[in-house]
Scaffold this active site. Structure first.
Site: not given
Ligand code: ATP
Ligand code: MG
Length: 570
Positions: A46, A270, A280
């Site tokens: 994203e 992850r 982020k």
């Protein structure tokens, strides 16, 4: 700006590390699950921030595995959130993926598919599988139920197909304000999986999108966009992190209802690193609040930050190959990443001498005005790196730490009456010190043994210590930036009640040394070029360097604590 010039051997990448994703793909290829279609993956960031080392793991899996099976990988921007996304991020992400050493088959955007996604939404409405809901976001949440209680149907759930079509088309035309209505999938309000309780497909957001401008005022939710985007691109293996596992039934539901290409989602762990935040949102907060100098601050775990710090794509890829992928989340020691980086730099970085905190040494019996050059190997690990000439003269700088007027026990470096080796040059013995009026040490006087040129005495005399030096007359001055961990706790999210992760920031994560003296060959170092300063650490030329005054970032100190951890663990 010059580019990096550290040529040399590549780190062999471990293709043999086992990883369950590889096993799944291998089996699908063998059983021809997708017929003769090639393995197709995608990396779907994203564009709402810079990529970090966690993304590097995903990139290495998406690109690396497709590559192993002769497949292809798209870079796809998941740009369904017009309010948070920016072109700056789109550009930095492409740069970072390339820097890591990968190239995409196609550059795609979820926003390329807005038209198709809209058509598919109409199709679901016509099939009675989607409806327009007028409940507010809060009401929808209240109706949703909990893990132990089923949800409640919205009073708008049984609107007619005609009414739903009419309202959805008008949503798209911009007739309704933000938040007044949503389009929802009609699945099952009693599903044990909350994601299946009539999830929202579209919301109204009157915002300008970085690519589609003001064309749309309804935007698809991630879950409604992702699987279908995969399907449009014929993605065979859509790898993502474990937090999406609960979304997988929904991913499949849309694909099945629409009868489109059956992309499959597979979840892996992850990457979490000790002393590091990989979110982020929080990294953006550090940037916005000025806690760091920017996304590329060398203390940041972003790819742009660690690149500026001096990390290499080869080391990051080797690290990612070695951690592989599993189905349970864990935490990796930051020292392991550092270990791979040291290994790479040890092999490739040119050696140089730099004195970070200078102390002047005068060699009393060395002829005044004389200068000579000693020949030094550029990299003992790589004879092909050649040699260079380093100037020597009567006055030199050594590290303040390499001299003690009153040596503590086991201190073998320079002290009055003690002899040490100046690296590649001569044996010197400290004789006396000069102090200023306040009693501070100003300089040390030594004598040298002219017969020990090159660093060995013909009589076989041993010294216990070798120290580095630079010639006062020839040295260049530089700024050195020493970095330490950005957080003081192994888990930066571990903070006291009422606190924030900012409480765990390390107040001493940056130390700037303004008076360092370096051997003159470093005047020509290009931005991004990496060195091992002997006995000190690995350093990289920072873009803040100016013609007359280079700035060096410390990538890592020499000491490899990971090797120690491994040794202890046997
Ligand atoms: P963040 O939580 O940092 O905002 P994200 O998951 O929202 O990250 P995306 O841009 O959506 O960021 O991520 C793109 C891809 O990278 C996704 O497939 C995601 O699963 C993967 N990814 C993100 N963070 C990690 C991580 N720490 N380890 C491995 N893969 C990751
Ligand atoms: Mg995300």
């Amino acid at each position: 700006m010059a580019t990096m010039s550290n040529a040399g051997t590549e780190i062999p990448e471990t293709r043999t590390t086992s990883n369950f994703l590889r096993d799944i793909i291998a089996e699908d290829v063998q059983t021809k699950k997708y017929g003769d279609a090639v393995v197709q993956t995608r990396f779907p960031p994203e564009p709402n921030g810079y990529l970090h080392i966690g993304h590097a793991k995903a990139i290495c899996l998406d690109f690396g595995l497709a590559d192993e099976f002769g497949g292809k990988t798209n870079l796809r921007f998941d740009d369904t959130n017009p309010e948070k996304e920016e072109t700056e991020y789109v550009e930095s992400i492409q740069k970072d993926v390339r820097w890591l050493g990968f190239d995409w088959e196609r550059l795609c955007y979820a926003s390329d598919y807005f038209g198709q996604l809209y058509e598919w939404a109409l199709k679901l409405i016509k099939a009675g599988k989607a409806y327009v809901d007028d409940l507010t976001a809060d009401e929808i949440r209240q109706h949703r139920g909990t893990l132990t209680e089923p949800g409640k149907d919205s009073p708008y759930r049984n609107r007619s197909v005609e009414e739903n079509l009419d309202l959805f088309v008008r949503m798209k035309k911009g007739e309704f304000p933000d938040g007044s209505r949503v389009l929802r999938a009609k699945i099952d309000m009693a599903s044990p999986n909350l994601n299946m309780r009539d999830p929202v497909m579209y919301r109204i957001v009157h915002a300008t999108h970085h690519r589609t401008g003001d064309e749309w005022c309804i935007y698809p939710m991630y879950d409604y966009a992702h699987g279908q985007s995969d399907s449009i691109e014929n993605v065979t293996h859509s790898m993502c992190t474990l937090e999406f596992a609960d979304h997988q039934p929904l991913y499949r539901w849309y694909i099945e209802q629409l009868g489109i290409f059956p992309s499959q989602q597979i979840e892996f762990d992850r990457l979490n690193l000790t002393y590091t935040l990989l979110s982020k949102r929080r990294l953006l907060q550090l940037v916005q609040e000025g806690r760091v100098s920017g996304w590329d601050d060398p203390r940041m775990p972003t790819l742009s930050g660690i690149r500026r710090r001096g990390f290499t794509p080869e080391a990051i890829r080797a690290f990612c190959a070695s951690i592989g992928a599993t189905r349970t989340n864990g935490t990796t020691d930051i020292e392991m990443l550092e270990h791979f980086q040291r290994d790479d730099l040890n092999r490739r970085a040119r050696r140089a001498m730099a004195v970070l905190r200078p102390l002047k040494v005068v060699i009393d019996n060395y002829p005044e005005g004389k200068e000579e050059f000693v020949e030094v190997a550029n990299n003992p690990e790589d004879p092909a790196a050649g040699t260079r000439q380093v100037p020597f003269s009567r006055e030199i700088y050594v590290e303040q730490d390499d001299f003690r007027e009153v040596p503590p026990p086991k201190y073998y470096r320079l002290s009055p009456g003690k002899e040490v080796r100046l690296r590649n040059a001569y044996f010197v013995t400290a004789q006396s010190v000069v102090k200023d009026a306040a009693g501070n040490l100003v300089e040390v006087h030594c004598t040298y043994d002219p017969a020990s040129r090159g660093g060995n005495s013909p009589d076989g005399r041993k010294v216990k210590s070798t120290i580095h030096w630079v010639s006062v007359k020839h040295a260049i001055s530089a700024e050195i930036r020493l970095y330490d961990k950005l957080f003081i706790k192994p888990d930066p999210s571990d903070f006291a009640e009422g606190g924030t992760f900012l409480d765990n920031l390390n107040p001493d994560s940056l130390e700037v040394l303004s008076h360092a003296r370096l051997e003159p060959s470093l005047a020509e170092a290009a931005v991004g070029e990496r060195f091992q300063f002997e006995r000190v650490g690995y350093f990289c030329v920072d873009p803040d360097s100016t013609g007359g005054r280079p700035v060096f970032n410390r990538t890592l100190a020499l000491k490899d604590t990971w090797a120690k951890i491994e040794k202890k663990a046997g």
